[in-house]
Structure formats: structure tokens, C-alpha cells
Design a protein around this motif. Sequence first.
Motif, short mmCIF file in Angstrom:
data_model
loop_
_atom_site.label_atom_id
_atom_site.label_comp_id
_atom_site.label_asym_id
_atom_site.label_seq_id
_atom_site.Cartn_x
_atom_site.Cartn_y
_atom_site.Cartn_z
N GLY A 109 -3.21 -1.33 12.75
CA GLY A 109 -3.70 -1.24 11.38
C GLY A 109 -5.00 -0.49 11.22
O GLY A 109 -5.46 -0.31 10.09
N VAL A 115 -6.83 -1.75 8.00
CA VAL A 115 -5.86 -2.33 7.08
C VAL A 115 -5.80 -3.83 7.30
O VAL A 115 -5.78 -4.30 8.45
CB VAL A 115 -4.47 -1.70 7.30
CG1 VAL A 115 -3.44 -2.34 6.37
CG2 VAL A 115 -4.53 -0.20 7.09
N GLN A 116 -5.76 -4.57 6.21
CA GLN A 116 -5.61 -6.02 6.33
C GLN A 116 -4.27 -6.35 7.00
O GLN A 116 -3.23 -5.82 6.64
CB GLN A 116 -5.65 -6.67 4.95
CG GLN A 116 -5.43 -8.18 4.96
CD GLN A 116 -4.99 -8.72 3.62
OE1 GLN A 116 -4.48 -7.97 2.79
NE2 GLN A 116 -5.20 -10.00 3.40
N GLY A 117 -4.31 -7.24 7.98
CA GLY A 117 -3.10 -7.65 8.66
C GLY A 117 -2.81 -6.80 9.88
O GLY A 117 -3.57 -5.89 10.26
N ALA A 155 3.81 -3.59 8.97
CA ALA A 155 3.35 -3.46 7.59
C ALA A 155 1.99 -2.77 7.56
O ALA A 155 1.71 -1.92 6.69
CB ALA A 155 3.28 -4.83 6.93
N ALA A 156 1.09 -3.13 8.49
CA ALA A 156 -0.22 -2.50 8.55
C ALA A 156 -0.10 -1.03 8.94
O ALA A 156 -0.83 -0.17 8.42
CB ALA A 156 -1.12 -3.24 9.54
N THR A 198 0.89 0.95 5.85
CA THR A 198 -0.23 1.16 4.94
C THR A 198 -1.20 2.21 5.49
O THR A 198 -1.71 3.06 4.74
CB THR A 198 -0.97 -0.16 4.71
OG1 THR A 198 -0.06 -1.13 4.18
CG2 THR A 198 -2.12 0.02 3.74
N LEU A 237 0.12 -0.89 -2.24
CA LEU A 237 -0.14 -2.26 -1.83
C LEU A 237 0.23 -3.24 -2.93
O LEU A 237 0.18 -2.93 -4.11
CB LEU A 237 -1.61 -2.44 -1.46
CG LEU A 237 -2.11 -1.63 -0.27
CD1 LEU A 237 -3.54 -2.01 0.07
CD2 LEU A 237 -1.22 -1.83 0.93
N GLU A 238 0.60 -4.44 -2.50
CA GLU A 238 0.98 -5.50 -3.42
C GLU A 238 0.08 -6.71 -3.20
O GLU A 238 -0.37 -6.97 -2.08
CB GLU A 238 2.45 -5.89 -3.22
CG GLU A 238 3.43 -4.77 -3.47
CD GLU A 238 4.87 -5.20 -3.21
OE1 GLU A 238 5.04 -6.36 -2.76
OE2 GLU A 238 5.78 -4.40 -3.44
N GLU A 252 -2.88 -9.21 -2.84
CA GLU A 252 -4.29 -9.14 -2.48
C GLU A 252 -4.53 -8.33 -1.20
O GLU A 252 -5.56 -8.49 -0.54
CB GLU A 252 -4.83 -10.57 -2.29
CG GLU A 252 -4.78 -11.43 -3.54
CD GLU A 252 -5.68 -10.88 -4.63
OE1 GLU A 252 -6.78 -10.38 -4.31
OE2 GLU A 252 -5.29 -10.95 -5.81
N LYS A 253 -3.59 -7.48 -0.83
CA LYS A 253 -3.77 -6.68 0.37
C LYS A 253 -4.81 -5.58 0.10
O LYS A 253 -4.96 -5.12 -1.03
CB LYS A 253 -2.45 -6.06 0.81
CG LYS A 253 -1.43 -7.10 1.28
CD LYS A 253 -0.16 -6.42 1.76
CE LYS A 253 0.85 -7.46 2.24
NZ LYS A 253 2.11 -6.83 2.72
N PHE A 254 -5.51 -5.18 1.15
CA PHE A 254 -6.58 -4.19 0.97
C PHE A 254 -6.83 -3.44 2.27
O PHE A 254 -6.30 -3.78 3.33
CB PHE A 254 -7.86 -4.87 0.50
CG PHE A 254 -8.37 -5.94 1.44
CD1 PHE A 254 -9.16 -5.62 2.53
CD2 PHE A 254 -8.03 -7.27 1.22
CE1 PHE A 254 -9.61 -6.60 3.40
CE2 PHE A 254 -8.47 -8.26 2.08
CZ PHE A 254 -9.27 -7.94 3.17
#
Length: 365
Positions: free
Chosen positions: A153, A172-174, A178-179, A182, A215-216, A218-220
Motif C-alpha cells: 500500500g 494507502v490505508q489498509g 485493495a491497497a 488504490t 475510494l469508498e 472512510e478510506k484515505f
Amino acid sequence: MTDRKPPSSGAVLSCTPVVVMAVVAVMDVVAGPGIGFLPLVSLGPAFAGLVGGWRRTAVFGLAALVLCVALGVYDGLFEERRGYTALASVAGVTGVGVAAAVMRSRREAELASVRSIAEVAQRVLLRPVPRTAGPLQAAVSYTSAVAEARIGGDLYEVVASPHGIRVIVGDVQGKGLAAVETAAVVLGAFREAAHDEPDLLGLGDRLERSVARELEGEKFVTAILGQIGTDGEAVFLNYGHPAPMVVRRNGTVDFPQPPSFALPLGLGAHGNEGPEPYRVDFAPGEQLLLYTDGVTEARDDEGHFYPVGERAHLLKDPDAHRALEALRADLAQHSGGPPHDDAAMLLLRYHGHEGHGEGKSVPIA
């Protein structure tokens, strides 16, 4: 006196089938047929199936069958069922071992294919930064928190644009795929906008819009954007990211903070004002280290965070890549094991620029 390296676990496992069958044979001869050691000969092909291919397992299985027959004849076990039972045991274990070896070989081939795909993905997503960009030398280090992974991430990029050298380091958060997805969105938007946008604020706005679309919830993404020209200054936009570390020519270290802290990328819809650009002196002979929180939040056995500012002396090597590798090795030694978070570091060295009074190269203090 030369140091002897301890045998590897693979070498030990390779010798185990021979040792096991030899020990069983000796015990059977010494103890006699009344104890019933003969079925234990099947441990030879069982251990052989743990390493190597199916052919190796089959060879040890055949050797175990020959040994079983020889010991059975010696003990006179084929005059009753015990000898045939031992043979069936060895044959059954050999068959299972061969099947397991075939399945393991297929899985290893699939894993090798996946790793090759991951390497291609890494070259596309986190391609090597240029060794030189204008007046700068660049080096990068990336360590993924996911076992066996080469990407994660964290993200970085250096672009020589018509508006100056533009850089980004983000987190990237996470974790996981998925990270990575993003990070690909952010890097794609940055690489395009870095050439198109004449000022850093416009570049930041482009990134914010791109991330907000993808992003969907509260992801940031925390990130720091930088622009370095030939005027002895660097301009930064900080989206909730750790402050850069500037190593001055005299060895002192600065962590310049933004005038106001902004929300990470992807949270701009919450109504907070965007980041304010701020300037930092960055002259020939100085170094700039951008990093993610996987560096500063790495803990040792006593729970102490990694003191990156106290390790600035590790960056004195004339070669930027060796200097950053020394810092990375020190970080790994500090954490004493696999990282708990992705850790990315981007080192930029200002070595002057042709046509300026500084000359082509200025040594690092």
C-alpha cells in the motif's frame, strides 16, 4: 580458523530418509523379529516426500521395499502375515508420498508463476525511480509487510516535469490487494498530472479528485507532494503524512512541518481546507528523505519507535543507493523481525546543476 556454516534444514531433510531406514534396519537386526520394527521402514519414503520430486520419493520407496524384503527374509516373517503387512505399509506410504510430491511440484510451479506476475506488476506500479533527475540523485527502498509480497500500500514516484522535479510518497490505508489497487490509482493520476499542472496546488487537486472517485467510505491516502527546482528550495504539500527529513551539509537534521495540517487524500469531501504549500531550503550538498509511517513507527523489542533522525549519519555513503540500503538494514535490525507495516523511503540528494555556480557535484557531508 574458518567458520563453518550450520547445515540448512533442506540438507537435513534430504539425508533423513537414509538415516531413518539405516536406524530401523540396525534396530530390527539387533532386536530380532519379536519387536516388530519392520513396518517403520516406510518412514524412509515418507520423509523423502517432504523434499524433492516424485522420482526421488519413488526411488526411496523402491529402496524401502527392497530393504523390507531383505529384513523380512532375514527375520523369517514371510512365513506369516507380518512380512506381507510390512510390505503393504511401505508400498502404501510410497504411493501417498509420490502423490504428495506431484501436488507440491504443481503448487510450486503455480507459485513461481504468481511471483513472476507480481514482479511484472511491481515494475508497472512501482517502477524504478531515475538515478538522476535534474540536479538530484535519487534512491528508493521498499519493504512490504505482507509475507512474500513485493508490493503493497505504500507508493512513491519521481517525475522530471517541465515545472520542476516532482515527487510523491504516500501510504494507502489498509493492506493487501485493495491497497495495491488504490496505490495504482494515485500513481496513475500523479504521473499524468505532474506534467500537465503548472503549480503544485493544481496537482494536489487532481489527485484529490481521482482518489475521491475511486475510494469508498472512510478510506484515505496520506501523501506528501514535493517540487524541487534549481533555486535552492523545495515546495511541499502535506496530506496528513510524516514530515520530510532534511539532512544539512553540517550533519544537522530538520523535520519541516506544514503551516497547517490537511486531511489525507480521499477525505476532502468532509469540508476541511486543503493543504497550504510551504517552502523548505534545499541546497546543493543536502539530502531529503521522504518516508512512510512504516519507518518511524517500527518498534524494537522494548517498544521504542525507530529514531530516523538519529540515524542520519548512515546516509554519508557517496553512493545514494548504498546509503539508503544501510538505513534500511538498520531499520530491519531495530525491528528485529518482519515489518508490521509497509515501509517506503525515497532519498533525494541535491548535487548541484550544470550552469550554476555550484558545479556539477557537491560532496555529501
